[in-house]
Write a protein that holds these residues in place. Structure first.
Motif, PDB file in Angstrom:
ATOM      1  N   PHE A  66       0.857  -1.185   0.000  1.00 22.14           N
ATOM      2  CA  PHE A  66       0.000   0.000   0.000  1.00 22.14           C
ATOM      3  C   PHE A  66       0.889   1.230   0.000  1.00 22.14           C
ATOM      4  CE2 PHE A  66      -1.925  -3.442   2.444  1.00 22.14           C
ATOM      5  CZ  PHE A  66      -3.048  -3.707   1.663  1.00 22.14           C
ATOM      6  N   ALA A  67       0.746   2.059  -1.028  1.00 17.46           N
ATOM      7  CA  ALA A  67       1.660   3.185  -1.209  1.00 17.46           C
ATOM      8  C   ALA A  67       1.496   4.259  -0.149  1.00 17.46           C
ATOM      9  CB  ALA A  67       1.458   3.798  -2.594  1.00 17.46           C
ATOM     10  N   SER A  68       0.329   4.318   0.484  1.00 20.48           N
ATOM     11  CA  SER A  68       0.071   5.357   1.476  1.00 20.48           C
ATOM     12  C   SER A  68      -1.019   4.873   2.420  1.00 20.48           C
ATOM     13  CB  SER A  68      -0.386   6.651   0.791  1.00 20.48           C
ATOM     14  OG  SER A  68      -1.642   6.450   0.146  1.00 20.48           O
ATOM     15  N   LYS A  69      -1.242   5.646   3.481  1.00 20.61           N
ATOM     16  CA  LYS A  69      -2.335   5.314   4.394  1.00 20.61           C
ATOM     17  C   LYS A  69      -3.658   5.350   3.652  1.00 20.61           C
ATOM     18  CE  LYS A  69      -5.041   6.964   8.282  1.00 20.61           C
ATOM     19  NZ  LYS A  69      -5.230   7.970   9.342  1.00 20.61           N
ATOM     20  N   GLN A  70      -3.827   6.335   2.766  1.00 21.42           N
ATOM     21  CA  GLN A  70      -5.074   6.436   2.022  1.00 21.42           C
ATOM     22  C   GLN A  70      -5.323   5.198   1.176  1.00 21.42           C
ATOM     23  OE1 GLN A  70      -5.570   9.267  -1.334  1.00 21.42           O
ATOM     24  NE2 GLN A  70      -7.251  10.120  -0.130  1.00 21.42           N
ATOM     25  N   ASP A  71      -4.281   4.687   0.546  1.00 15.00           N
ATOM     26  CA  ASP A  71      -4.431   3.461  -0.243  1.00 15.00           C
ATOM     27  C   ASP A  71      -4.835   2.285   0.640  1.00 15.00           C
ATOM     28  OD1 ASP A  71      -3.835   4.674  -2.627  1.00 15.00           O
ATOM     29  OD2 ASP A  71      -1.724   4.094  -2.622  1.00 15.00           O
ATOM     30  N   LEU A  72      -4.255   2.218   1.833  1.00 12.15           N
ATOM     31  CA  LEU A  72      -4.604   1.151   2.768  1.00 12.15           C
ATOM     32  C   LEU A  72      -6.058   1.261   3.201  1.00 12.15           C
ATOM     33  CD1 LEU A  72      -3.968  -1.166   4.762  1.00 12.15           C
ATOM     34  CD2 LEU A  72      -3.170   0.572   6.374  1.00 12.15           C
ATOM     35  N   VAL A  73      -6.475   2.475   3.547  1.00 10.08           N
ATOM     36  CA  VAL A  73      -7.845   2.698   3.997  1.00 10.08           C
ATOM     37  C   VAL A  73      -8.834   2.321   2.902  1.00 10.08           C
ATOM     38  CG1 VAL A  73      -9.526   4.465   4.628  1.00 10.08           C
ATOM     39  CG2 VAL A  73      -7.268   4.461   5.713  1.00 10.08           C
ATOM     40  N   HIS A  74      -8.581   2.777   1.684  1.00 11.01           N
ATOM     41  CA  HIS A  74      -9.527   2.505   0.603  1.00 11.01           C
ATOM     42  C   HIS A  74      -9.520   1.031   0.199  1.00 11.01           C
ATOM     43  CE1 HIS A  74     -11.372   6.338  -0.613  1.00 11.01           C
ATOM     44  NE2 HIS A  74     -10.396   6.828   0.109  1.00 11.01           N
ATOM     45  N   CYS A  90     -11.709  -0.642   2.716  1.00 11.12           N
ATOM     46  CA  CYS A  90     -13.126  -0.369   2.489  1.00 11.12           C
ATOM     47  C   CYS A  90     -13.654  -1.090   1.254  1.00 11.12           C
ATOM     48  CB  CYS A  90     -13.344   1.132   2.333  1.00 11.12           C
ATOM     49  SG  CYS A  90     -13.013   2.092   3.827  1.00 11.12           S
ATOM     50  N   LEU A  91     -12.895  -1.022   0.173  1.00 10.23           N
ATOM     51  CA  LEU A  91     -13.366  -1.605  -1.082  1.00 10.23           C
ATOM     52  C   LEU A  91     -13.422  -3.123  -1.014  1.00 10.23           C
ATOM     53  CD1 LEU A  91     -11.572   0.755  -3.604  1.00 10.23           C
ATOM     54  CD2 LEU A  91     -14.004   0.674  -3.061  1.00 10.23           C
ATOM     55  N   ARG A  92     -12.656  -3.686  -0.107  1.00 18.66           N
ATOM     56  CA  ARG A  92     -12.738  -5.133   0.085  1.00 18.66           C
ATOM     57  C   ARG A  92     -14.136  -5.516   0.569  1.00 18.66           C
ATOM     58  NH1 ARG A  92      -9.580  -8.595   4.631  1.00 18.66           N
ATOM     59  NH2 ARG A  92      -8.988 -10.415   3.401  1.00 18.66           N
ATOM     60  N   VAL A  93     -14.696  -4.694   1.455  1.00 17.32           N
ATOM     61  CA  VAL A  93     -16.063  -4.931   1.907  1.00 17.32           C
ATOM     62  C   VAL A  93     -17.050  -4.619   0.797  1.00 17.32           C
ATOM     63  CG1 VAL A  93     -17.861  -4.144   3.502  1.00 17.32           C
ATOM     64  CG2 VAL A  93     -15.531  -4.515   4.336  1.00 17.32           C
ATOM     65  N   TRP A  94     -16.806  -3.504   0.087  1.00 13.08           N
ATOM     66  CA  TRP A  94     -17.701  -3.112  -0.989  1.00 13.08           C
ATOM     67  C   TRP A  94     -17.774  -4.161  -2.087  1.00 13.08           C
ATOM     68  CZ3 TRP A  94     -20.948   0.994  -2.046  1.00 13.08           C
ATOM     69  CH2 TRP A  94     -20.986   2.024  -1.096  1.00 13.08           C
ATOM     70  N   SER A  95     -16.725  -4.939  -2.254  1.00 11.74           N
ATOM     71  CA  SER A  95     -16.721  -5.931  -3.339  1.00 11.74           C
ATOM     72  C   SER A  95     -17.826  -6.963  -3.178  1.00 11.74           C
ATOM     73  CB  SER A  95     -15.358  -6.635  -3.405  1.00 11.74           C
ATOM     74  OG  SER A  95     -15.131  -7.426  -2.251  1.00 11.74           O
ATOM     75  N   SER A  96     -18.324  -7.101  -1.948  1.00 12.98           N
ATOM     76  CA  SER A  96     -19.405  -8.067  -1.712  1.00 12.98           C
ATOM     77  C   SER A  96     -20.779  -7.480  -2.018  1.00 12.98           C
ATOM     78  CB  SER A  96     -19.380  -8.537  -0.251  1.00 12.98           C
ATOM     79  OG  SER A  96     -19.714  -7.464   0.629  1.00 12.98           O
ATOM     80  N   LEU A  97     -20.846  -6.153  -2.192  1.00 11.68           N
ATOM     81  CA  LEU A  97     -22.144  -5.511  -2.350  1.00 11.68           C
ATOM     82  C   LEU A  97     -22.893  -6.006  -3.579  1.00 11.68           C
ATOM     83  CD1 LEU A  97     -24.322  -3.391  -1.713  1.00 11.68           C
ATOM     84  CD2 LEU A  97     -22.920  -1.711  -2.938  1.00 11.68           C
ATOM     85  N   ARG A 140     -18.773   5.697   4.691  1.00 12.34           N
ATOM     86  CA  ARG A 140     -18.377   7.109   4.789  1.00 12.34           C
ATOM     87  C   ARG A 140     -17.061   7.356   4.070  1.00 12.34           C
ATOM     88  NH1 ARG A 140     -19.985   6.646  10.256  1.00 12.34           N
ATOM     89  NH2 ARG A 140     -17.792   6.388  10.842  1.00 12.34           N
ATOM     90  N   LEU A 141     -16.090   6.485   4.278  1.00 14.20           N
ATOM     91  CA  LEU A 141     -14.768   6.716   3.720  1.00 14.20           C
ATOM     92  C   LEU A 141     -14.754   6.623   2.199  1.00 14.20           C
ATOM     93  CD1 LEU A 141     -12.680   4.764   6.369  1.00 14.20           C
ATOM     94  CD2 LEU A 141     -12.558   7.217   5.916  1.00 14.20           C
ATOM     95  N   VAL A 142     -15.567   5.737   1.645  1.00 18.55           N
ATOM     96  CA  VAL A 142     -15.574   5.568   0.191  1.00 18.55           C
ATOM     97  C   VAL A 142     -16.493   6.579  -0.488  1.00 18.55           C
ATOM     98  CG1 VAL A 142     -16.198   4.014  -1.697  1.00 18.55           C
ATOM     99  CG2 VAL A 142     -14.911   3.145   0.249  1.00 18.55           C
ATOM    100  N   MET A 143     -17.707   6.742   0.037  1.00 18.62           N
ATOM    101  CA  MET A 143     -18.698   7.576  -0.640  1.00 18.62           C
ATOM    102  C   MET A 143     -18.621   9.051  -0.256  1.00 18.62           C
ATOM    103  SD  MET A 143     -20.102   5.410  -2.626  1.00 18.62           S
ATOM    104  CE  MET A 143     -21.638   6.106  -3.228  1.00 18.62           C
ATOM    105  N   ALA A 171     -11.774  11.514  -2.606  1.00 16.11           N
ATOM    106  CA  ALA A 171     -11.873  10.600  -3.743  1.00 16.11           C
ATOM    107  C   ALA A 171     -10.506  10.063  -4.150  1.00 16.11           C
ATOM    108  CB  ALA A 171     -12.516  11.307  -4.929  1.00 16.11           C
ATOM    109  N   THR A 172     -10.475   8.801  -4.507  1.00 14.29           N
ATOM    110  CA  THR A 172      -9.308   8.184  -5.117  1.00 14.29           C
ATOM    111  C   THR A 172      -9.786   7.498  -6.390  1.00 14.29           C
ATOM    112  OG1 THR A 172      -9.588   6.053  -4.015  1.00 14.29           O
ATOM    113  CG2 THR A 172      -8.306   7.729  -2.837  1.00 14.29           C
ATOM    114  N   GLU A 173      -8.871   7.023  -7.184  1.00 13.16           N
ATOM    115  CA  GLU A 173      -9.254   6.318  -8.404  1.00 13.16           C
ATOM    116  C   GLU A 173     -10.116   5.106  -8.065  1.00 13.16           C
ATOM    117  OE1 GLU A 173      -9.915   5.792 -12.224  1.00 13.16           O
ATOM    118  OE2 GLU A 173      -8.757   7.467 -11.383  1.00 13.16           O
ATOM    119  N   ALA A 174      -9.777   4.428  -6.963  1.00 11.33           N
ATOM    120  CA  ALA A 174     -10.540   3.251  -6.552  1.00 11.33           C
ATOM    121  C   ALA A 174     -11.959   3.628  -6.148  1.00 11.33           C
ATOM    122  CB  ALA A 174      -9.834   2.542  -5.398  1.00 11.33           C
TER     123      ALA A 174
END
Length: 214
Positions: free
Chosen positions: A56-64, A67-74, A111-114, A118-121
């Motif tokens: 993970f290049a940064s804390k933001q990349d780690l955080v997203h 989050c997106l790991r959970v979102w992948s199940s949506l 909250r963190l994703v929506m 914003a990030t590319e992810a």
């Protein structure tokens, strides 16, 4: 667990990444986004911070990524609730129910994703959600629902569903409705009916129109 950890064997870096995401997810759920740092994840995993930065290049990349790991199940959940429902409007309603429920079950990730930076992810995730709902709206149009624009209708639908989630997750849980299931069902109905009933006309509501519909 703290201390040193041997470097992952060649070819097993993906296993370490998943392990780091497991840890990050637990920290996020237990202590919130402020506690989710590269150092906290490294310490818990028993590795050095540079080992985390390999994935993970940064804390933001780690955080997203967390989050997106959970979102992948949506999307699996959305498809599961609407699969087999022949009426596209009913299927759209059930999809909205599942979406709002997901947001309330994962408030930190939502909250963190929506609502976060914003990030590319996150942009990709938001776009995927919009396109998913637009496809469902298009199915309603194809079934005979009058509609000027599937894009505009999907945009209004998403605004309703997103607002229903955001209204609660930015408040303390003790202020949430006592019956969240009823809240979710009514919010989903409001989003679907509001978007579809105005999809081909923009006349403002009136008392007579509301009482007639009742």
């Amino acid at each position: 667990m703290t201390g040193s950890r041997a470097r992952a064997p060649k070819g097993q870096g993906g296993l370490l990444r998943e392990h780091l995401l497991d840890i990050a997810g637990r920290i996020l759920e237990a202590d919130g986004p402020g506690a989710l740092t590269i150092r906290a994840v490294a310490t818990t995993a028993g590795v050095t911070p540079p080992a985390v930065y390999l994935h993970f290049a940064s804390k933001q990349d780690l955080v997203h990524a967390t989050c997106l790991r959970v979102w992948s199940s949506l999307f699996d959940e959305l498809e599961a609730v609407s699969r087999g429902i022949p009426d596209p409007v009913t299927a759209l309603h059930e999809t909205c129910v599942a979406y709002i429920t997901f947001g309330l079950q994962h408030p930190a990730q939502y909250r963190l994703v929506m609502d976060g930076e914003a990030t590319e992810a996150s942009r990709h995730n938001e776009d995927a959600c919009f396109r998913y709902f637009r496809d469902k709206v298009t199915a309603c149009r194809d079934a005979g629902v009058p509609m000027d624009s599937t894009t505009e209708t999907a945009r209004l639908l998403c605004a309703g569903a997103h607002g229903a989630v955001s209204l609660l997750i930015h408040q303390e849980r003790d202020t949430w409705p006592s019956d969240t299931g009823r809240y979710v069902a009514r919010a989903a109905s409001a989003a679907v009916h509001g978007a579809l009933l105005t999809a081909a006309r923009t006349a403002p509501p009136s008392l007579s129109a509301v009482t007639r519909s009742g």
